[in-house]
Design an enzyme around this catalytic site. Structure first.
Site, PDB file in Angstrom:
ATOM      1  N   CYS A 187      11.726  -8.364  -2.307  1.00  0.00           N
ATOM      2  CA  CYS A 187      12.485  -8.020  -1.103  1.00  0.00           C
ATOM      3  C   CYS A 187      11.595  -7.778   0.111  1.00  0.00           C
ATOM      4  O   CYS A 187      12.109  -7.538   1.206  1.00  0.00           O
ATOM      5  CB  CYS A 187      13.345  -6.791  -1.374  1.00  0.00           C
ATOM      6  SG  CYS A 187      14.382  -6.950  -2.838  1.00  0.00           S
ATOM      7  N   HIS A 193      14.186   0.440   4.748  1.00  0.00           N
ATOM      8  CA  HIS A 193      14.640  -0.524   3.743  1.00  0.00           C
ATOM      9  C   HIS A 193      16.101  -0.233   3.407  1.00  0.00           C
ATOM     10  O   HIS A 193      16.911  -1.151   3.334  1.00  0.00           O
ATOM     11  CB  HIS A 193      13.750  -0.421   2.506  1.00  0.00           C
ATOM     12  CG  HIS A 193      13.949  -1.494   1.500  1.00  0.00           C
ATOM     13  ND1 HIS A 193      13.900  -2.843   1.811  1.00  0.00           N
ATOM     14  CD2 HIS A 193      14.215  -1.434   0.162  1.00  0.00           C
ATOM     15  CE1 HIS A 193      14.118  -3.560   0.715  1.00  0.00           C
ATOM     16  NE2 HIS A 193      14.314  -2.731  -0.287  1.00  0.00           N
ATOM     17  N   HIS A 251      21.979  -6.845   1.703  1.00  0.00           N
ATOM     18  CA  HIS A 251      20.578  -7.070   1.333  1.00  0.00           C
ATOM     19  C   HIS A 251      20.359  -8.558   1.106  1.00  0.00           C
ATOM     20  O   HIS A 251      20.783  -9.115   0.099  1.00  0.00           O
ATOM     21  CB  HIS A 251      20.263  -6.280   0.066  1.00  0.00           C
ATOM     22  CG  HIS A 251      18.806  -6.155  -0.235  1.00  0.00           C
ATOM     23  ND1 HIS A 251      17.834  -6.949   0.368  1.00  0.00           N
ATOM     24  CD2 HIS A 251      18.124  -5.332  -1.079  1.00  0.00           C
ATOM     25  CE1 HIS A 251      16.656  -6.607  -0.096  1.00  0.00           C
ATOM     26  NE2 HIS A 251      16.797  -5.635  -0.971  1.00  0.00           N
TER      27      HIS A 251
END
Length: 616
Positions: A262, A415, A453
């Site tokens: 990620c 994040h 995401h």
């Protein structure tokens, strides 16, 4: 003296819409913008989504409901196809008999099958023993939320995308949008530098997992189809960079894909700025694309306990009825998992001298990107100490560049995945270090609350929201939550649940924080446009800045003209398939240089010894 990596263009698409022109950012805060700033974004969305009247209130409501995180539209989550294994046995003293086409017979007959020919095309099968069969079935997904591109937009329709995985369609479209939003013709850029002074660093964190990529490759024999010649090569994780080189800009410079789960976007950004700061490259395109909204990928993350399941969301809200898909992602509040999304984000960076020479738009600059691992781990997916290191170093870098007062004029793009573990660990990192550096009420945003995401491009979504906040002076609040969870650390940080209006020019920088499975931690320091311009002035002088402003005027007009054209009708993506292909025999090679057709300047082969002190 190192070159400053200047961000001169940013583009692509995510669940909030087109990224260039700050439209994806504007969609996040559209209720906080004046009409003059909001209306162009409604126009941009209308073109993407095939809406006739962007000013009509009902159509605006429809566009609102069909952007950002929402109920899954890519497939029916109530009816996902699957095969169910079934063991059948004949009734004692009898057999199972059925007819089937001869061409459908397996090459190796199962044990106990007796086959009788009926005619040239058909056979009769008789089974006297127990056998295993697979029957078509469907299942219901426990996850029905995802961040999807605006409804009606299909990047593959913008060029001849035959058999391309969706991730690569997104790459072509995103890179095209970015290059065109630059406001400078790409040939002009190519003419200004040597061919090997251009680089592209891009990748997908999970490779290409739809039917035209690895899913089709791995499933083909199980579903009775054939492997194609494209599924294997097009599934490779570096293909987003390869496609940009081969079909968008025709680069012969450096290329690569830095994969960090990620944190993939920041890994590529780090390589890009290292190249610029060292002087190896003068132009770098960095980016990432991902298209993970597939039933198998969702189920994989779900079984890890990573995704927000419908039942868990309903339990959080104390209700038994339908869930609110829009609020599936709830960073730093009581939450139960993240929400998958798709997207494509690309940025163009110039060294500071080239940015001034070409009159480029200055959207900001990259002060530094820090990457650190977690050390020994109990779980490959669990957090560790590496992110403390990256955030601390980014804050120290901000203090070194901006001063202590300038550090206080920064914010964080967290994040912020919306998992219970992330809300505790990331808030602890940010809160602890804010205290160490003497900060209070340090603003923390979490754009995954809106777009979900996107995995590889996730930090690109954060960058888009950061540059937009610099331009419009509004930090997107975490509007999907109504409280901060009790276990979130917030003595020195602020998690705004409403949009935070700080005014243009009042924030000097931002930290973009990214964490990935396996201990992949990245934190970037992004410097605001006014800070970047001030740094350029100190290095190059007032006269150079004045000349840049003169050259920038037509560049800004070109970028605005592109944006206006995309609000009227979508342009086809740049796709130079089979065009301008260069054969080795066309190169003009000497001992001192290589001349490549189509490039104004040559590749220099006059290379000095890099280690003169190690030889006689």
């Amino acid at each position: 003296m190192q070159s400053l990596p200047v961000i001169v263009a940013l583009g692509g698409v995510n669940p909030a819409g087109r990224i260039s022109g700050h439209h994806a950012y504007r969609r996040l805060v559209i209720d906080a913008l004046a009409d003059r700033d909001a209306d162009p974004t409604w126009e941009s969305l209308a073109v993407l989504m095939g809406v006739d009247d962007s000013r009509d209130s009902e159509q605006r409501r429809w566009m609102t409901e069909h952007t950002l995180i929402r109920h899954i539209e890519h497939f029916d989550p109530q009816r996902i196809n699957q095969n169910r294994r079934m063991r059948v046995s004949p009734v004692p003293g009898e057999t199972i008999r059925f007819r089937m086409p001869r061409r459908d017979l397996p090459e190796q007959l199962p044990e106990g099958w007796q086959v009788e020919s009926l005619d040239q095309r058909n056979v009769q099968v008789e089974i006297a023993v127990a056998s295993n069969l697979f029957l078509p079935d469907t299942r219901r997904s426990r996850v029905t939320s995802a961040g999807q591109l605006p409804t009606g937009f299909d990047p593959g329709q913008s060029y001849q995308s035959r058999n391309h995985p969706r991730t690569l369609e997104l790459s072509i479209w995103g890179a095209s949008d970015t290059v065109r939003s630059l406001g400078i013709g790409w040939q002009t850029v190519r003419d200004a530098v040597r061919p090997d002074e251009i680089a592209v660093y891009a990748g997908s964190g999970m490779s290409q997992l739809d039917h035209n990529g690895y899913a089709g490759l791995m499933q083909s024999h199980l579903v009775g189809s054939r492997v194609t010649s494209k599924q294997l090569p097009l599934g490779l994780s570096q293909m987003p960079a390869d496609f940009v080189n081969a079909y968008v800009i025709g680069s012969v410079g450096s290329t690569g894909a830095n994969i960090g789960a990620c944190a993939t976007f920041l890994y590529n950004l780090r390589q890009g700025i290292d190249d610029i700061r060292s002087g190896r490259r003068r132009v770098v395109i960095v980016g990432s694309a991902e298209a993970p909204i597939q039933p198998e990928v969702i189920e994989g993350f779900r079984t890890m306990g990573a995704l927000a399941e419908d039942d868990a969301l309903a339990e959080l809200d104390g209700q038994a009825g339908p869930i609110d898909n829009r609020r599936a992602s709830r960073p730093f509040s009581d939450n139960c998992g993240f929400t998958l999304a798709e997207g494509s984000v690309y940025a163009v960076l110039f060294d500071d001298t080239l940015a001034l020479e070409l009159g480029a738009n200055v959207l900001g600059s990259v002060g530094e990107v820090f990457v650190n691992a977690d050390g020994f781990k109990k779980s490959i997916s669990g957090p560790g100490v590496g992110n403390y290191v990256t955030v601390a170093k980014a804050m120290a870098s901000a203090r070194g560049i901006l001063g202590k007062a300038g550090l206080a004029r920064t914010f964080v793009q967290a994040h912020g995945t919306s998992t219970p573990q992330n809300r505790v660990t990331e808030s602890s990192i940010l809160d602890t270090l804010a205290g160490v550096f003497g900060l209070s009420d340090w603003p923390v945003a979490a754009v995954k609350a809106y777009v979900g995401h996107t995995l590889g491009p996730a930090a690109g979504d954060q960058l888009a929201a950061t540059l937009g906040a610099f331009e419009f002076g509004v930090l997107p609040g975490i509007t999907t939550i109504d409280h901060i969870a009790d276990d979130v650390h917030c003595d020195h940080v602020l998690f705004p649940m409403k949009h935070l209006e700080f005014g243009k020019g009042n924030m000097d920088g931002a930290l973009i924080n990214s964490k990935g499975f396996g201990g992949n931690n990245g934190t970037a320091l992004i410097l605001a446009p006014h800070v970047t311009e001030s740094m350029l002035g100190r290095r190059h002088g007032d006269a150079a800045i004045g000349a840049w402003r003169d050259r920038n005027s037509p560049v800004a007009e070109n970028a605005a003209a592109y944006d206006a054209s995309m609000r009227r009708a979508l342009q086809d993506a740049i796709y130079h398939f089979g065009q301008g292909v260069i054969d080795g025999a066309e190169l003009d090679i000497s001992a001192g240089a290589i001349r490549v057709p189509g490039f104004e300047r040559e590749i220099d082969l006059d290379m000095s010894h890099p280690f003169p002190d190690m030889t006689e």
